[in-house]
Design a protein around this motif. Structure first.
Motif, PDB file in Angstrom:
ATOM      1  N   SER A  81       0.829  -1.205   0.000  1.00 20.23           N
ATOM      2  CA  SER A  81       0.000   0.000   0.000  1.00 20.23           C
ATOM      3  C   SER A  81       0.863   1.254   0.000  1.00 20.23           C
ATOM      4  CB  SER A  81      -0.900   0.041   1.235  1.00 20.23           C
ATOM      5  OG  SER A  81      -1.797  -1.034   1.218  1.00 20.23           O
ATOM      6  N   PHE A  82       2.156   1.064   0.267  1.00 26.31           N
ATOM      7  CA  PHE A  82       3.050   2.199   0.370  1.00 26.31           C
ATOM      8  C   PHE A  82       4.101   2.129  -0.731  1.00 26.31           C
ATOM      9  CE2 PHE A  82       1.415   1.520   4.573  1.00 26.31           C
ATOM     10  CZ  PHE A  82       1.133   2.799   5.013  1.00 26.31           C
ATOM     11  N   PRO A  83       4.067   3.055  -1.676  1.00 26.40           N
ATOM     12  CA  PRO A  83       5.137   3.069  -2.665  1.00 26.40           C
ATOM     13  C   PRO A  83       6.464   3.390  -1.989  1.00 26.40           C
ATOM     14  CG  PRO A  83       3.712   4.994  -2.908  1.00 26.40           C
ATOM     15  CD  PRO A  83       3.105   4.131  -1.846  1.00 26.40           C
ATOM     16  N   SER A  84       7.510   2.770  -2.463  1.00 24.11           N
ATOM     17  CA  SER A  84       8.847   2.996  -1.928  1.00 24.11           C
ATOM     18  C   SER A  84       8.870   2.732  -0.433  1.00 24.11           C
ATOM     19  CB  SER A  84       9.296   4.420  -2.270  1.00 24.11           C
ATOM     20  OG  SER A  84      10.614   4.616  -1.877  1.00 24.11           O
ATOM     21  N   LEU A  85       9.382   3.658   0.329  1.00 18.92           N
ATOM     22  CA  LEU A  85       9.512   3.472   1.776  1.00 18.92           C
ATOM     23  C   LEU A  85       8.545   4.356   2.544  1.00 18.92           C
ATOM     24  CD1 LEU A  85      13.403   3.331   1.978  1.00 18.92           C
ATOM     25  CD2 LEU A  85      11.803   1.429   2.039  1.00 18.92           C
ATOM     26  N   ASN A  86       7.464   4.790   1.918  1.00 20.95           N
ATOM     27  CA  ASN A  86       6.540   5.711   2.578  1.00 20.95           C
ATOM     28  C   ASN A  86       5.828   5.107   3.766  1.00 20.95           C
ATOM     29  OD1 ASN A  86       7.291   7.614   0.774  1.00 20.95           O
ATOM     30  ND2 ASN A  86       5.463   7.474  -0.496  1.00 20.95           N
ATOM     31  N   TRP A  87       5.837   3.772   3.922  1.00 24.84           N
ATOM     32  CA  TRP A  87       5.194   3.150   5.072  1.00 24.84           C
ATOM     33  C   TRP A  87       5.805   3.643   6.371  1.00 24.84           C
ATOM     34  CZ3 TRP A  87       8.671   0.396   7.913  1.00 24.84           C
ATOM     35  CH2 TRP A  87       9.808  -0.071   7.250  1.00 24.84           C
ATOM     36  N   ARG A  88       7.011   4.111   6.298  1.00 25.60           N
ATOM     37  CA  ARG A  88       7.676   4.601   7.506  1.00 25.60           C
ATOM     38  C   ARG A  88       6.969   5.804   8.113  1.00 25.60           C
ATOM     39  NH1 ARG A  88      14.053   4.024   5.991  1.00 25.60           N
ATOM     40  NH2 ARG A  88      13.941   1.827   5.512  1.00 25.60           N
ATOM     41  N   GLU A  89       6.215   6.512   7.295  1.00 18.85           N
ATOM     42  CA  GLU A  89       5.519   7.692   7.812  1.00 18.85           C
ATOM     43  C   GLU A  89       4.464   7.321   8.844  1.00 18.85           C
ATOM     44  OE1 GLU A  89       4.127   9.817   4.418  1.00 18.85           O
ATOM     45  OE2 GLU A  89       6.155  10.069   3.636  1.00 18.85           O
ATOM     46  N   ALA A  90       4.017   6.074   8.854  1.00 19.10           N
ATOM     47  CA  ALA A  90       2.992   5.632   9.808  1.00 19.10           C
ATOM     48  C   ALA A  90       3.595   4.885  10.990  1.00 19.10           C
ATOM     49  CB  ALA A  90       1.969   4.757   9.096  1.00 19.10           C
ATOM     50  N   ALA A  91       4.909   4.864  11.112  1.00 19.99           N
ATOM     51  CA  ALA A  91       5.577   4.081  12.144  1.00 19.99           C
ATOM     52  C   ALA A  91       5.268   4.571  13.553  1.00 19.99           C
ATOM     53  CB  ALA A  91       7.087   4.125  11.918  1.00 19.99           C
ATOM     54  N   ALA A  92       4.885   3.645  14.414  1.00 21.22           N
ATOM     55  CA  ALA A  92       4.608   3.982  15.811  1.00 21.22           C
ATOM     56  C   ALA A  92       5.871   4.434  16.540  1.00 21.22           C
ATOM     57  CB  ALA A  92       3.997   2.779  16.524  1.00 21.22           C
ATOM     58  N   CYS A  93       7.027   3.956  16.118  1.00 25.14           N
ATOM     59  CA  CYS A  93       8.269   4.277  16.829  1.00 25.14           C
ATOM     60  C   CYS A  93       8.750   5.691  16.575  1.00 25.14           C
ATOM     61  CB  CYS A  93       9.362   3.279  16.456  1.00 25.14           C
ATOM     62  SG  CYS A  93       9.714   3.198  14.702  1.00 25.14           S
ATOM     63  N   ARG A  94       8.097   6.409  15.737  1.00 21.69           N
ATOM     64  CA  ARG A  94       8.532   7.780  15.471  1.00 21.69           C
ATOM     65  C   ARG A  94       8.381   8.665  16.700  1.00 21.69           C
ATOM     66  NH1 ARG A  94       8.124   8.597   9.192  1.00 21.69           N
ATOM     67  NH2 ARG A  94       9.403  10.365   9.689  1.00 21.69           N
ATOM     68  N   SER A  95       7.582   8.213  17.646  1.00 20.55           N
ATOM     69  CA  SER A  95       7.416   9.002  18.879  1.00 20.55           C
ATOM     70  C   SER A  95       8.193   8.380  20.032  1.00 20.55           C
ATOM     71  CB  SER A  95       5.931   9.110  19.226  1.00 20.55           C
ATOM     72  OG  SER A  95       5.383   7.817  19.410  1.00 20.55           O
ATOM     73  N   GLU A  96       9.091   7.457  19.726  1.00 19.64           N
ATOM     74  CA  GLU A  96       9.858   6.761  20.766  1.00 19.64           C
ATOM     75  C   GLU A  96      11.345   7.096  20.669  1.00 19.64           C
ATOM     76  OE1 GLU A  96       8.481   4.897  23.090  1.00 19.64           O
ATOM     77  OE2 GLU A  96       6.475   5.023  22.251  1.00 19.64           O
ATOM     78  N   ASP A  97      12.029   6.853  21.773  1.00 23.99           N
ATOM     79  CA  ASP A  97      13.481   7.003  21.792  1.00 23.99           C
ATOM     80  C   ASP A  97      14.094   5.917  20.916  1.00 23.99           C
ATOM     81  OD1 ASP A  97      16.203   6.961  22.392  1.00 23.99           O
ATOM     82  OD2 ASP A  97      15.878   7.343  24.529  1.00 23.99           O
ATOM     83  N   PRO A  98      14.894   6.260  19.928  1.00 22.02           N
ATOM     84  CA  PRO A  98      15.455   5.235  19.037  1.00 22.02           C
ATOM     85  C   PRO A  98      16.316   4.219  19.765  1.00 22.02           C
ATOM     86  CG  PRO A  98      16.452   7.377  18.624  1.00 22.02           C
ATOM     87  CD  PRO A  98      15.302   7.602  19.540  1.00 22.02           C
ATOM     88  N   GLU A  99      16.903   4.589  20.877  1.00 20.69           N
ATOM     89  CA  GLU A  99      17.769   3.644  21.607  1.00 20.69           C
ATOM     90  C   GLU A  99      16.990   2.434  22.110  1.00 20.69           C
ATOM     91  OE1 GLU A  99      20.941   5.623  20.516  1.00 20.69           O
ATOM     92  OE2 GLU A  99      21.016   3.770  21.651  1.00 20.69           O
ATOM     93  N   LEU A 100      15.692   2.609  22.327  1.00 17.48           N
ATOM     94  CA  LEU A 100      14.874   1.487  22.772  1.00 17.48           C
ATOM     95  C   LEU A 100      14.953   0.327  21.787  1.00 17.48           C
ATOM     96  CD1 LEU A 100      12.691   0.254  24.668  1.00 17.48           C
ATOM     97  CD2 LEU A 100      10.973   1.434  23.254  1.00 17.48           C
ATOM     98  N   PHE A 101      15.091   0.627  20.514  1.00 21.93           N
ATOM     99  CA  PHE A 101      15.053  -0.391  19.468  1.00 21.93           C
ATOM    100  C   PHE A 101      16.424  -0.970  19.133  1.00 21.93           C
ATOM    101  CE2 PHE A 101      11.326   2.133  19.271  1.00 21.93           C
ATOM    102  CZ  PHE A 101      10.320   1.224  19.020  1.00 21.93           C
ATOM    103  N   PHE A 102      17.438  -0.511  19.846  1.00 22.76           N
ATOM    104  CA  PHE A 102      18.791  -1.000  19.582  1.00 22.76           C
ATOM    105  C   PHE A 102      19.451  -1.454  20.874  1.00 22.76           C
ATOM    106  CE2 PHE A 102      17.710   1.569  15.956  1.00 22.76           C
ATOM    107  CZ  PHE A 102      18.161   0.794  14.904  1.00 22.76           C
TER     108      PHE A 102
END
Ligand code: SF4
Length: 108
Positions: free
Chosen positions: A29-50
């Motif tokens: 449903s998302f051309p290219s990498l546009n699905w990232r715009e709906a990512a829940a982690c955009r409001s999170e600290d990136p360190e949580l995921f690493f």
């Protein structure tokens, strides 16, 4: 103190925006990498995921990251992208790097 950058994409040097929650959306449903715009982690600290590892004390951090992923409308698209691109670090699509390695096709 939290950084101004957010989510796994911010860690990768990408811009952050607020998360838009909606039902799971297929990757095509998302051309290219546009699905990232709906990512829940955009409001999170990136360190949580690493986390620094996948065992011991890192397990709690991984479970916290997975909880965010499970609420994410693009979890499937994210996980598929990470597997296809061989993303070697971090939690993507609620999967650790080790779990993703197990999903990658073996080379002949
Ligand atoms: S599945 Fe997890 S890592 Fe992927 S975009 Fe959603 S919240 Fe971020």
């Amino acid at each position: 103190m939290r950084r101004a950058s957010k989510g796994v994409f911010a860690r990768a040097g990408r811009p952050a925006e607020s998360a838009k929650r909606s039902p799971e959306v297929p990757m095509n449903s998302f051309p290219s990498l546009n699905w990232r715009e709906a990512a829940a982690c955009r409001s999170e600290d990136p360190e949580l995921f690493f986390p620094i590892g996948e065992d011991g004390p890192s397990r709690r951090q991984i479970e916290q990251a997975r909880a965010v992923c499970r609420s994410c409308p693009v979890m499937r698209a994210c996980g598929t992208w990470a597997v296809r691109h061989g993303e070697r670090h971090g939690v993507w699509g609620a999967m650790t790097a080790g779990e993703r390695r197990g999903l990658r096709p073996s080379r002949p």
